[in-house]
Design an enzyme around this catalytic site. Structure first.
Site: not given
Ligand code: NAD
Ligand code: UD1
Length: 337
Positions: A11, A31, A33, A80, A84, A124, A126, A149, A153, A177, A198
C-alpha cells in the site's frame, strides 16, 4: 538516485514508488507478494512515468539480497516490507518476529556488506504506547506495545539505533506514521491487502460497496468528545511525499533521525464515517461494539519537527482521503479482494 524499495508493491510502498519515479529516481522493488499483487506494477509505472525493476522474493533471503546490491548498487533503501496486522501478530507472534526482525537484520547485513549507507524505516505511532499524552512528539520515550506487531516496531527502532552507533557512516531515518488512509487521486492505485482488512478505512469502503453488511464502531465510551476513538488520519500521497523529503535530508548525512508523519489533527471514528458518507452519498449501516483490546482513546502527532527540519506538511483533507478511497474502491475492484 537508485532506491531499493522493500515492500514496494504494498500500500504505502506503491504510492512512494510513484513519487520516486516522478522525481526521476531509478527504483528497484523487492517484495514477496505476501500482502500485495504484482498487478500494481502497471499503475505504478503509468502514474510514475517510469518502470521500476521488480524482484519477487523474500527479504530474509540473504543470497538474493546480495545479488540485488551487487547488480543494482542502490544509493538508499526504503524499507516498507513486513507484516502489519495486529490481531494476526497476536495469533502468530513468531511469524511477526521472524519476518519483521529477522528480515530487517538480514537487510541491514546485506547493506553493510555492500556499503549502502542510507536507510528509511517505516515505523509507527504505535511506538508511543499508551502512557504518553497527545500530541505525541519525537522526543517522548517510546512505550510498551500491547501486541507483537507493535513490539517489532519498537525493537527495530532500537536495532537501527545500535546499528548506527556501530556504523558512524550510516544515515538512518525512522518515520513514525500515524494512520495512513486514502488512495492515489487517479483512482488507479490504493490499498489492496490480501485477505480481510482490519483497519477502519478499507472496512468503511467494503461496507459502502456492500461487501460487508455493517461497520462495527469499536468503542463508544472513550474519553473523547463523541465517545469514539480519535486518530490522526493521513493521506497516503502526503505520506509518500514525506518519504521524498526524508530521503533528501538523510542522503549525505549520518546518524539517526526520527520524524512523525501525520497531520497533527485528531478525527473521531464518527467524524470519519460522516465525511465518507457525505463524499460518497452512501449511508453506512453501523453497529456499535465494545472497544478492541489495547486500543488507545486518542492518538495524534506533533508534526512541528517534520515541518521544521524536512519542510514537509500534510496537505490533503479528510474529504480528500474519503473521496480517493471511494473512487479507488469502485474503479479497481480487480485489485481489491
Ligand atoms: P503492506 O502490507 O501493504 O505492504 C508491505 C509489503 O511487504 C507487502 O507488499 C508484502 O507483500 C511485503 N512483504 C511482507 N513480508 C515480506 C518479506 N518477507 N519479504 C519481502 N516482502 C515482504 O503494508 P503497508 O500498509 O504498505 O505498510 C508498509 C510498512 O509501513 C509496514 O512496515 C508497516 O508496518 C508500516 N506501517 C503501516 C501502517 C499502516 O497503517 N498501513 C502504519 C504504520 C506503519
Ligand atoms: C491499528 C493498530 C496499530 C497499527 C495501525 C496501522 C491496533 C490496536 N492498533 O491502529 O498498531 O500501527 O493499525 O496498521 O490494532 N475502528 C472501528 N471499527 C473497526 C476498526 C477500527 O471503529 O472495525 C476504529 C478504532 O477503534 C480506531 C479507529 O477506527 O479508533 C482506527 O482503527 P485502525 O484503522 O485499526 O487503526 P489504529 O487502531 O489506530
Amino acid at each position: 538516485m537508485k532506491i531499493l524499495v522493500t515492500g514496494g508493491t504494498g500500500y504505502i510502498g506503491s504510492h512512494t514508488c510513484v513519487e520516486l519515479l516522478k522525481e526521476g529516481h531509478a527504483v528497484v522493488i523487492l517484495d514477496n507478494l505476501r500482502n500485495s499483487k504484482a498487478a500494481v506494477l502497471e499503475p505504478v509505472a503509468a502514474l510514475g512515468g517510469g518502470t521500476p525493476v521488480f524482484v519477487e522474493g523474500d527479504m530474509r533471503d540473504r543470497p538474493l539480497l546480495d545479488s540485488i546490491f551487487a547488480r543494482h548498487a542502490p544509493d538508499a533503501v526504503i524499507h516498507f516490507a513486513g507484516l502489519k496486522c495486529v490481531p494476526e501478530s497476536i495469533l502468530n507472534p513468531l511469524d511477526y518476529y521472524n519476518t519483521n526482525l529477522y528480515g530487517t537484520v538480514t537487510l541491514l547485513e546485506a547493506m553493510q556488506a555492500a556499503g549502502c549507507k542510507n536507510f528509511v524505516f517505516s515505523s509507527s505511532a504505535t511506538v508511543y504506547g499508551s502512557k504518553n499524552s497527545v500530541p505525541f512528539h519525537e522526543e517522548m520515550p517510546t512505550g510498551t506495545a500491547t501486541n507483537p506487531y507493535g513490539t517489532t516496531k519498537i525493537m527495530i527502532e532500537q536495532i537501527l539505533r545500535d546499528y548506527a552507533a556501530a556504523q558512524p557512516a550510516a544515515s538512518i531515518c525512522l518515520l513514525r506514521y500515524f494512520n495512513p488512509v486514502g488512495a492515489h487521486p487517479s483512482g488507479k492505485l490504493g490499498e489492496s491487502p490480501n485477505g480481510v482488512p482490519n483497519n477502519i478505512m478499507p472496512l468503511i469502503a467494503d461496507v459502502a460497496r456492500g461487501r460487508l453488511p455493517a461497520l462495527q464502531i469499536t468503542g463508544t465510551d472513550f474519553e473523547t468528545p463523541d465517545g469514539t476513538g480519535v486518530r490522526d488520519y493521513i493521506h497516503v500521497v502526503d505520506l509518500a511525499l514525506g518519504h521524498m523529503k526524508a530521503l533528501e535530508k538523510i542522503c549525505g548525512s549520518t546518524g539517526v533521525s526520527v520524524y512523525n508523519l501525520g497531520t497533527g489533527k485528531g478525527v473521531s471514528v464518527l467524524e470519519l464515517v460522516r465525511a465518507f458518507e457525505q463524499v460518497s452519498g452512501v449511508t453506512l449501516p453501523k453497529v456499535f461494539a465494545p472497544c478492541r483490546p489495547g486500543d488507545v482513546a486518542v492518538c495524534y502527532a506533533d508534526t512541528s519537527k517534520a515541518a521544521r527540519e524536512l519542510g514537509w506538511k500534510a496537505q490533503r483533507s479528510v474529504d480528500d482521503m474519503c473521496r480517493d478511497t471511494w473512487n479507488y474502491s469502485r474503479l479497481r475492484e480487480d485489485l481489491i479482494n
